[in-house]
Design a protein around this motif. Sequence first.
Motif, mmCIF file in Angstrom:
data_model
loop_
_atom_site.group_PDB
_atom_site.id
_atom_site.type_symbol
_atom_site.label_atom_id
_atom_site.label_comp_id
_atom_site.label_asym_id
_atom_site.label_seq_id
_atom_site.Cartn_x
_atom_site.Cartn_y
_atom_site.Cartn_z
ATOM 1 N N TYR A 37 0.848 -1.189 0.000
ATOM 2 C CA TYR A 37 0.000 0.000 0.000
ATOM 3 C C TYR A 37 0.890 1.249 0.000
ATOM 4 O O TYR A 37 1.089 1.882 1.038
ATOM 5 N N GLY A 41 -5.253 4.622 -1.068
ATOM 6 C CA GLY A 41 -6.002 4.286 -2.272
ATOM 7 C C GLY A 41 -5.215 3.501 -3.304
ATOM 8 O O GLY A 41 -5.775 3.083 -4.316
ATOM 9 N N TRP A 42 -3.913 3.323 -3.061
ATOM 10 C CA TRP A 42 -3.081 2.539 -3.981
ATOM 11 C C TRP A 42 -2.892 1.135 -3.412
ATOM 12 O O TRP A 42 -2.657 0.967 -2.207
ATOM 13 N N ASP A 103 -7.050 -0.833 -6.714
ATOM 14 C CA ASP A 103 -6.323 0.436 -6.737
ATOM 15 C C ASP A 103 -7.173 1.556 -7.341
ATOM 16 O O ASP A 103 -7.864 1.362 -8.330
ATOM 17 N N ARG A 104 -7.080 2.746 -6.748
ATOM 18 C CA ARG A 104 -7.912 3.882 -7.152
ATOM 19 C C ARG A 104 -7.122 5.022 -7.788
ATOM 20 O O ARG A 104 -7.651 6.116 -7.973
ATOM 21 N N ARG A 105 -5.871 4.810 -8.145
ATOM 22 C CA ARG A 105 -5.023 5.927 -8.578
ATOM 23 C C ARG A 105 -5.479 6.597 -9.869
ATOM 24 O O ARG A 105 -5.084 7.727 -10.157
ATOM 25 N N THR A 345 -11.789 1.034 -0.426
ATOM 26 C CA THR A 345 -11.280 1.428 -1.743
ATOM 27 C C THR A 345 -12.434 1.932 -2.615
ATOM 28 O O THR A 345 -12.498 1.662 -3.805
ATOM 29 N N GLY A 346 -13.341 2.675 -2.011
ATOM 30 C CA GLY A 346 -14.510 3.162 -2.730
ATOM 31 C C GLY A 346 -15.627 2.134 -2.738
ATOM 32 O O GLY A 346 -15.528 1.067 -2.116
ATOM 33 N N ARG A 355 -14.574 7.564 -4.510
ATOM 34 C CA ARG A 355 -14.056 8.423 -3.438
ATOM 35 C C ARG A 355 -14.723 8.160 -2.081
ATOM 36 O O ARG A 355 -14.366 8.793 -1.087
ATOM 37 N N ARG A 357 -15.370 6.333 1.412
ATOM 38 C CA ARG A 357 -14.435 5.715 2.343
ATOM 39 C C ARG A 357 -15.196 4.967 3.438
ATOM 40 O O ARG A 357 -16.353 5.270 3.733
#
Length: 495
Positions: A37, A41-42, A103-105, A345-346, A355, A357
């Motif tokens: 991590y 968010g990654w 992953d949310r990047r 992760t959303g 977005r 949490r």
Amino acid sequence: MRYVLAMDQGTTSSRAIVFDSVARIHAIAQQEYRQIYPKPGWVEHDPHDIWQSQLAVAQQALVKANITARDVAAIGITNQRETTLLWDRHTGKPIDNAIVWQDRRTADFCAQLKSQHEQLFRERTGLLLDPYFSGTKLAWLLDHYQDARKRAENGELAFGTVDTWLLWNLTRGKMHATDVTNASRTLLFDIHHNRWDDELLDVLDIPAQVLPQIFASSADYGYTAPDIFGAPILIGGVAGDQQAALFGQACHAPGMVKNTYGTGCFMLMQTGDRACESQHGLLTTSAAQLDTQPVFALEGSVFICGAVVQWLRDGLGIIKSAAEIEALAMSVPDSGGVYFVPAFTGLGSPHWDPRARGAIFGLTRGTTHAHIARAALEAIGYQSAELLLAMQKDAATPIKELRVDGGAAANNLLMQHQADLLGVPVVRPRIIETTALGAAYLAGLTADVWNGTKEIAEHWQIDRVFEPMISRDEAAQRMFDWSKVVRACNPWGMD
């Protein structure tokens, strides 16, 4: 007796299971591996950890089953989908860690694309523009490593999801391939024509030279290098984990539904040759295919399911092992008004809020570890119920039952809670390792271990049926209360 080795490469562990020709399990090996991590968010994996852990458990499973490579008719591969890797074709060395499906990047990139291209991607791929899928992850890798796009254009780099990475290593670089189910999760694949789509590639600025060849899910993927298992073994089947589970649950006819309780929760309805476009936040995806004829499914995706139990163990330390959670949750009669939304992760289907949490609501001085544990299990059921309710709205016919599998399907408290919310029977088969079983079936069909889907369906057996035990009014009230807390998980109203 002929055997099939299933490689089940998951998000938090690699597994291997040896099945015989009547679908009995002869050996299981499993190994967890490191989660990385680097930023909020990654989520990343070391590609070498993926390969080495999967290789180790496959070798262990053969030893446990007391068989050799010459006893194995075929290998089937099933895998965590959407996780994205990029490596050098000549050295086999990855350019960096794999970007995991959670992953949310690329959330901002997806938001930019939506304004102009959302309908194009929806029509061609059946997916939404969300960082969940592989295409924007691949674009990110090409953008963030020196000369990566130029090297890709020159044919020096290879892209793959986890199945492709395993195939590459098993064949020592001879096979750069994937199947239709994994391809259908990339945002780059036209599910209606079973091919990479040049227009989508152009939008994401991805060179076609980097892409793997596409096969049916049950097909000849070549042989393993002789030194890996001591003799070459045919690789006869590949499918993303959720499509493999749908096949393993013998959901071969339109209208049949399964839910897998793994790291995430994934509900799929087989829709045959009809690509049903959802109006309620679900995805249209390719189901496992035995030939060139497209087969489709409706899918709902919950990003955090069993992972919330792992977080209770590793993050909060309130349990020592995942198996302890049911007894702890049953030590209290209810959650004490506590709601747990594990949007780490959303949120996936049907909300699609990258977005959002995680949050725990309703805490009092009387709240204990047991209440939080029960609320965590109930959250899994609530999220899955949202999927089925959306699916029922999209489906042309009522859903008669839900077939369940995955590790958390063994939890009786959760399965009863699920049936209560859904109002339909929840059916647990004797073998809940249906993801691996589906991969084994696909490979075994190629190797003539099984003759067809009719024979496969005859192996499916019921362990237990959970019938609803509360009124529909009470279930509706519970779902209404859940919807209120979910809306509070993006308190800043971020897009």
